[in-house]
Design an enzyme around this catalytic site. Sequence first.
Site, PDB file in Angstrom:
ATOM      1  CD  GLU A 157     -10.539 -12.892   1.594  1.00  0.00           C
ATOM      2  OE1 GLU A 157     -10.896 -13.489   0.549  1.00  0.00           O
ATOM      3  OE2 GLU A 157     -11.313 -12.597   2.486  1.00  0.00           O
ATOM      4  CB  ALA A 188      11.732   2.583  21.974  1.00  0.00           C
ATOM      5  CG  ASN A 211       7.897  16.213  23.371  1.00  0.00           C
ATOM      6  OD1 ASN A 211       7.480  16.543  24.485  1.00  0.00           O
ATOM      7  ND2 ASN A 211       7.136  16.252  22.286  1.00  0.00           N
ATOM      8  CB  CYS A 263      -0.953  -0.005   1.189  1.00  0.00           C
ATOM      9  SG  CYS A 263      -0.201   0.540   2.733  1.00  0.00           S
ATOM     10  CG  LEU A 290      -2.718 -16.046  -4.596  1.00  0.00           C
ATOM     11  CD1 LEU A 290      -1.311 -15.915  -5.116  1.00  0.00           C
ATOM     12  CD2 LEU A 290      -2.908 -17.396  -3.938  1.00  0.00           C
ATOM     13  CB  CYS A 335       1.159  -4.367   3.090  1.00  0.00           C
ATOM     14  SG  CYS A 335       0.003  -3.022   3.287  1.00  0.00           S
TER      15      CYS A 335
HETATM   16  C1  LIG Z   1       7.012   4.629  21.294  1.00  0.00           C
HETATM   17  C2  LIG Z   1       7.769   4.550  22.582  1.00  0.00           C
HETATM   18  C3  LIG Z   1       8.333   3.342  22.954  1.00  0.00           C
HETATM   19  C4  LIG Z   1       9.021   3.247  24.155  1.00  0.00           C
HETATM   20  N1  LIG Z   1       9.558   2.046  24.496  1.00  0.00           N
HETATM   21  C5  LIG Z   1      10.253   1.924  25.661  1.00  0.00           C
HETATM   22  C6  LIG Z   1      10.814   0.692  26.039  1.00  0.00           C
HETATM   23  O1  LIG Z   1      10.732  -0.300  25.344  1.00  0.00           O
HETATM   24  N2  LIG Z   1      11.466   0.644  27.224  1.00  0.00           N
HETATM   25  C7  LIG Z   1      11.599   1.733  28.042  1.00  0.00           C
HETATM   26  O2  LIG Z   1      12.199   1.633  29.073  1.00  0.00           O
HETATM   27  N3  LIG Z   1      11.064   2.900  27.695  1.00  0.00           N
HETATM   28  C8  LIG Z   1      10.403   3.028  26.534  1.00  0.00           C
HETATM   29  N4  LIG Z   1       9.852   4.228  26.192  1.00  0.00           N
HETATM   30  C9  LIG Z   1       9.956   5.343  27.138  1.00  0.00           C
HETATM   31  C10 LIG Z   1      11.190   6.184  26.861  1.00  0.00           C
HETATM   32  O3  LIG Z   1      12.325   5.483  27.266  1.00  0.00           O
HETATM   33  C11 LIG Z   1      11.078   7.483  27.612  1.00  0.00           C
HETATM   34  O4  LIG Z   1       9.965   8.150  27.126  1.00  0.00           O
HETATM   35  C12 LIG Z   1      12.270   8.352  27.399  1.00  0.00           C
HETATM   36  O5  LIG Z   1      13.413   7.757  27.824  1.00  0.00           O
HETATM   37  C13 LIG Z   1      12.094   9.720  28.022  1.00  0.00           C
HETATM   38  O6  LIG Z   1      13.160  10.549  27.611  1.00  0.00           O
HETATM   39  P1  LIG Z   1      12.913  11.990  26.956  1.00  0.00           P
HETATM   40  O7  LIG Z   1      14.229  12.631  26.804  1.00  0.00           O
HETATM   41  O8  LIG Z   1      12.139  11.876  25.726  1.00  0.00           O
HETATM   42  O9  LIG Z   1      12.059  12.656  28.086  1.00  0.00           O
HETATM   43  P2  LIG Z   1      11.155  13.937  28.016  1.00  0.00           P
HETATM   44  O10 LIG Z   1       9.793  13.565  27.548  1.00  0.00           O
HETATM   45  O11 LIG Z   1      11.822  15.011  27.253  1.00  0.00           O
HETATM   46  O12 LIG Z   1      11.099  14.324  29.561  1.00  0.00           O
HETATM   47  C14 LIG Z   1      10.574  13.426  30.480  1.00  0.00           C
HETATM   48  C15 LIG Z   1      10.621  13.959  31.919  1.00  0.00           C
HETATM   49  O13 LIG Z   1      11.940  14.035  32.371  1.00  0.00           O
HETATM   50  C16 LIG Z   1      12.221  15.299  32.944  1.00  0.00           C
HETATM   51  N5  LIG Z   1      13.609  15.606  32.618  1.00  0.00           N
HETATM   52  C17 LIG Z   1      14.226  15.399  31.442  1.00  0.00           C
HETATM   53  N6  LIG Z   1      15.516  15.736  31.517  1.00  0.00           N
HETATM   54  C18 LIG Z   1      15.704  16.241  32.762  1.00  0.00           C
HETATM   55  C19 LIG Z   1      16.815  16.774  33.427  1.00  0.00           C
HETATM   56  N7  LIG Z   1      18.011  16.862  32.846  1.00  0.00           N
HETATM   57  N8  LIG Z   1      16.662  17.193  34.700  1.00  0.00           N
HETATM   58  C20 LIG Z   1      15.479  17.103  35.306  1.00  0.00           C
HETATM   59  N9  LIG Z   1      14.376  16.595  34.720  1.00  0.00           N
HETATM   60  C21 LIG Z   1      14.496  16.168  33.458  1.00  0.00           C
HETATM   61  C22 LIG Z   1      11.235  16.220  32.315  1.00  0.00           C
HETATM   62  O14 LIG Z   1      10.940  17.289  33.181  1.00  0.00           O
HETATM   63  C23 LIG Z   1      10.041  15.341  32.090  1.00  0.00           C
HETATM   64  O15 LIG Z   1       9.234  15.329  33.232  1.00  0.00           O
HETATM   65  C24 LIG Z   1       9.158   4.376  24.994  1.00  0.00           C
HETATM   66  C25 LIG Z   1       8.593   5.598  24.622  1.00  0.00           C
HETATM   67  C26 LIG Z   1       7.914   5.691  23.431  1.00  0.00           C
HETATM   68  C27 LIG Z   1       7.314   6.996  23.037  1.00  0.00           C
HETATM   69  S1  FES Z   2       3.190  -1.352   2.466  1.00  0.00           S
HETATM   70 FE1  FES Z   2       1.302  -1.074   3.475  1.00  0.00          FE
HETATM   71  S2  FES Z   2       1.899  -0.700   5.489  1.00  0.00           S
HETATM   72 FE2  FES Z   2       3.761  -1.246   4.537  1.00  0.00          FE
END
Ligand SMILES: Cc1cc2nc3c(=O)[nH]c(=O)nc-3n(C[C@H](O)[C@H](O)[C@H](O)COP(=O)(O)OP(=O)(O)OC[C@H]3O[C@@H](n4cnc5c(N)ncnc54)[C@H](O)[C@@H]3O)c2cc1C
Ligand code: FES
Length: 1334
Positions: A1266, A345, A268, A114, A1264, A151
């Site tokens: 399904e 992740a 974030n 797709c 094919l 897909c």
């Molecule tokens: C799709 C997805 C899959 C994921 N899979 C996993 C997984 O398999 N295993 C796992 O363990 N985690 C997983 N996570 C979680 C991920 O590890 C955390 O979201 C990530 O590590 C947060 O880091 P960040 O920098 O993005 O934090 P942010 O979102 O930027 O900040 C998070 C918090 O930390 C605080 N903070 C950040 N830096 C500081 C600092 N220097 N001092 C004080 N406070 C601070 C902020 O104030 C905020 O409250 C997943 C997240 C997503 C979105």
């Molecule tokens: S080709 Fe359809 S989701 Fe990958």
Amino acid sequence: MDRVTELIFYVNGRQVIEKNADPETMLLPYLRKNLRFTGTKYGCGGGGCGACTVMISQYDPIAKKIRHHPANACLTPICSLYGAAITTVEGIGSTKTRIHPVQERIAKCHGTQCGFCTPGMVMSIYTLLRNHPEPTLDQLTDALGGNLCRCTGYRPIIDVCKTFCKTSGCCQVKENGTCCLDQEINGLPELEEGNKTSSKLFSEEKFLPLDPTQELIFPPELMIMAEKRPPKTRVFHGDRMTWISPVTLKELLETKFKYPQAPIVMGNTSVGPEMKFKGVFHPVIISPGRIEELNVVNHACSGLTLGAGLSLAQVKDVLADVVQKLPEENTQIYHALLKHLRTLAGSQIRNMASLGGHIVSRHLDSDLNPLLAVGNCTLNLLSEEGKRQIPLNEKFLSKDPSADLKPQEILISVNIPYSRKWEFVSAFRQAQRQQNALAIVNSGMRVFFGKGDGIIRELSILYGGVGPTIICAKNSCQKLTGRPWSEETLDAACRLILDEVSLPGSAPGGKVEFKRTLIISFLFKFYLEVSQILRRMDPGHYPSLAKKYESALEDLHSRNHWSTLQYQNVDPKQLPGDPIGRPIMHLSGIKHATGEAIYCDDMPAVDRELFLTFVTSSRAHAKIVSIDLSEALSLPGVVDIVTADHLQDVNSFSTETFLATDEVFCVGQLVCAVIADSETQSRRAAKQVKIVYQDVEPLILTIEDAIRHKSFFKTERKLEYGNVDKAFKVVDQILEGEIHMGGQEHFYMETQSMLVVPKGEDQEIDIYVSTQSPKYIQDVVASVLKVPANKVMCHVRRVGGAFGGKVVKTSTMAAITAFAASKHGRAVRCVLERGEDILITGGRHPYFAKYKVGFMNDGRILALDMEHYNNGGSSLDESLWVIEMGLLKMDNAYKFANLRCRGWACRTNLPSNTALRGFGFPQAGLITESCIVEVAAKCGLSPEKVRMINMYKEIDQTPYKQEINAKNLSQCWKECMAKSSYSMRRTAVEKFNAENYWKKKGLAMVPLKFPVGVGSVAFSQAAALVHIYLDGSALVTHGGIEMGQGVHTKMIQVVSRELRMPMSNVHLRGTSTETVPNTNISGGSVVADLNGLAVKDACQTLLKRLEPIISKNPQGTWKDWAQTAFDESISLSAIGYFRGYESHMNWEKGEGHPFEYFVYGAACSEVEIDCLTGDHKNIRTDIVMDVGYSINPALDIGQVEGAFIQGMGLYTIEELKYSPQGVLHTRGPNQYKIPAICDIPTELHISFLPPSEKSNTLYSSKGLGESGVFLGCSVFFAIRDAVSAARQERGLSGPLKLSSPLTPEKIRMACEDKFTKMIPRDEPGSYVPWNVHI
Ligand SMILES: Cc1cc2nc3c(=O)[nH]c(=O)nc-3n(C[C@H](O)[C@H](O)[C@H](O)COP(=O)(O)OP(=O)(O)OC[C@H]3O[C@@H](n4cnc5c(N)ncnc54)[C@H](O)[C@@H]3O)c2cc1C
Ligand code: FES
Ligand code: FES
């Protein structure tokens, strides 16, 4: 403070200056709506699918280095991009300039169907290549761990990767030390037989070379900007939020002092999802710019200090480097962290997320925090008040205020000490999927002996996933200190820890008994791991572990991938220009890969366009007491809210009601629709609609509830053959049982999308919509608008995946959107977010079956009496039809001499379920196969033997008395047996199982007989339109929808063959009710077949007309012939029509001829399971299919393997979870796992049977789309085989009842052992579970 308020960054080499950057704007909508780079797609909005992957490049003026990394644009705030260069799929190549080798290869290797996931895939590969121009396959598959495709089944995408690897085309030494290019491996025969068959679908020699010098350079202006000193704090004000990016540590501390409640946003990936999905709002955000102190990497004598601002990917690189350089005894914790960083992740999130963000977020399922805590790490904090160091311990992780950061404090860095001699650290996790899935339970464990006496001096154990925060088994560890490292201590440890880390029966997330078992299973693994090392260090002192038990220690991971394909070459006499039978690339493949393919939401905004958001019911069965729209209506931009009152007498079509009137029947039912000037305004207003409900009894969620309340749609359906009751009297044995099978979410990558445009004249309205049935949408919209169908035109260019889910529900939403558009005379767009889509649209029906089987001791089944129930949800939709198809297909490949099967569609208070690829067959087939396996167990025979005994042979009759010739079924079975070396591998599996206690292998082979046809002549009619223009080019239109299966490509192949013109001369613009009216739904595996016959008919009509002209000038071109035809007033347009297959079914008599033909096949799968964790690895799958004469082997292989992987997901990992109140918990890729690249079999071999007979289908081909889904159950039965081996060894007799999906939870709990016996069990009824089995 000197400040910057203008946001400057680059996109695809062009500068973007945003004077009013809104901190709430993410890069994805900005690219798509503001900059019109629509190649980057929305798939989930939460970092879970990778459709939005872009490359972010940043210059580090200190290191003088450019860092390129992949990122999810959906979680990247534009304000974080100051000074960055963004590259989207449009930036690396296009058909207008030059396509990039990645784009070319993904298309030419057939890695797109797709195409909706393709730009994300391209960008993940591209970014890796920017950093590693000659990557290993491991690096490539790792880079794709965060990209989902629904897909392709990923095999062709791995083929693309292989073309970039140094050792291209090779698996780079398989696990057993042999190279994959050795064709004799595992007894697989030589594939090429003369020139009759082919094993290649593309030719690498013709690929553009990868030339790193051709890539976009990093903008020099950004380098100058970054070098400029001193950098200035950046502040951006939005409507509701302020973004502050301090660029020095001092400013950061000042800002945090001023705004202590503001989060520090780094990646974030934690704050972003909380704001988006949990409604958390922050008026001020502090996002540090490039601050050196946050990015330190210091090697001190006691350990490593890592800056809090380092990304997890950078941490991984640093640790990988350190473990190479330091002695192993010092790097225990680094090894453990690395282990989890490999699966945490996807690559995008690991590159965005920071170490500090990860630690401070303290998610209950954090993979790293338990390890950092057991490793005695400390956190270096700083605020205006000064420095402080705190331990990262259980108190910090439990968010105890006394151990927490103060609001003004910043985490600067983390000290991770070296481990000491006689100190050991291990990491454990089990998730629903091996990669990119949050752990169900994870753990960090450390023991310190001090010296070689094996007495525990320090012990530290933490668990994630088992409580509201990470939990430390502190008391247990204290009690165990001083004890020797022995089995007795382990036993005591298990009991102590189970007592301390207790989990209530109603704990959020469910799987309570599984979690309890994992807690101690991990402990056992730790015990074994440490014992093994101790033994290695001091063999005299520590007894060696029996080899059999060592299998507990290895992790299951497929690092290499190998596949072979085999299909028939075209007849050597076929004209070289005739494309039928050749592996032609999907004609949109290149456009998918460059982002130029336009999907519904990629269409530019229409003047004064509005956006529509649905408000859905939050109750499963309730009276609507009141709806208060006032607050929502008062919000800026809100234009209207459509309720059932507005629709009055047009509030339904067929069996479906559009908007709820005074009662709701499921959570997610549409109640009203908010229409506003923008998407943001409409979504915000939708949240302000206040609905008061009063719950109504009964609440029926499960099939058992429905049976109890006799809550069925219509009456039962029944199929009967022979005399079941009589047969039961003569059989040797009878067994009775029940089986459950869970539902499945479509998870098409493109969510439901539509744009309705009133034309402003004669009540005409155009609908651009992602649907499988434009005619149905036309009918429904015409009915709601009370206009004739000729005023309503529905257009579909392509659909980003559908799988049955874009018909009935789409029409309901289109009706309401069209009503709003018509009412206001303005275009209205409606695009569902992933969570809304999963909630509203339902999916595959969960099934429950009761069966009674009568059989002889030699395995012959003489009587089968079955009851099928599906969970239809709150409205009929296609539930009864699904039951009917299930009944008609339940015999699968078997001749049951006496059969009675009855079926009911249950009405429940769940979102209404609908069609999904396979339409009842995957469920009915699994039920039958389960009976076979149980019979085999009772007879002491292998399931394969019982399958063979009961299989249709040659000419026979189905239960509905349709004739069947099963010659090819036997052929597929035999070939699959031979190609998979079944007997040899069965012996090998048994040997493995005898030698390993904690790992077991399983092997299973299933046959397939998939009937194709739609049961009525009218439903299989099709039409087409072919025009030839005076320049000799042709335009073809037909009733089929391009949803990834490549139907348009096949139709152009048909025109090319029939008119003997090159494919490049033929064009297809899309499907529309304006060009081909009254079409049937695209589904049921017949789209290319039926429409192809219509296209062929149109071409033949044209040829017949033009034959005299062509024969007069045989050397002429199409341009010449078209001009002559025009001059002679001969029409150059023709309609083609196919009346449909003669088919019928009489349910009263239980007989008929509902199907046109049967697709046969067989699949053999081998798996390995981890009995302690429930993990499984797909080792190898062989598929043999009878596809007739394949029109396009590349597309057909794509359909078979894509469906197989979707089926594998259905039967093993995809699990929908509903609360006891009927609320769906699993609303996105983070909770609902579809197969990812890590799940595909290490070896995949697909071959097509040589075509044997001519038929009246399109060029004797077979549909094919399904059938392959069902073959996924070979993995289910292989797992079952492995579980059964484990149970046998443990002396467990009695029937093995396993329901689908066979998740890690079910595998673990079925492999009963001393640990499953040790855990506390809750009395049913003594607690309210988190979820119910629907
Ligand atoms: C799709 C997805 C899959 C994921 N899979 C996993 C997984 O398999 N295993 C796992 O363990 N985690 C997983 N996570 C979680 C991920 O590890 C955390 O979201 C990530 O590590 C947060 O880091 P960040 O920098 O993005 O934090 P942010 O979102 O930027 O900040 C998070 C918090 O930390 C605080 N903070 C950040 N830096 C500081 C600092 N220097 N001092 C004080 N406070 C601070 C902020 O104030 C905020 O409250 C997943 C997240 C997503 C979105
Ligand atoms: S080709 Fe359809 S989701 Fe990958
Ligand atoms: S849309 Fe961004 S990851 Fe799914």
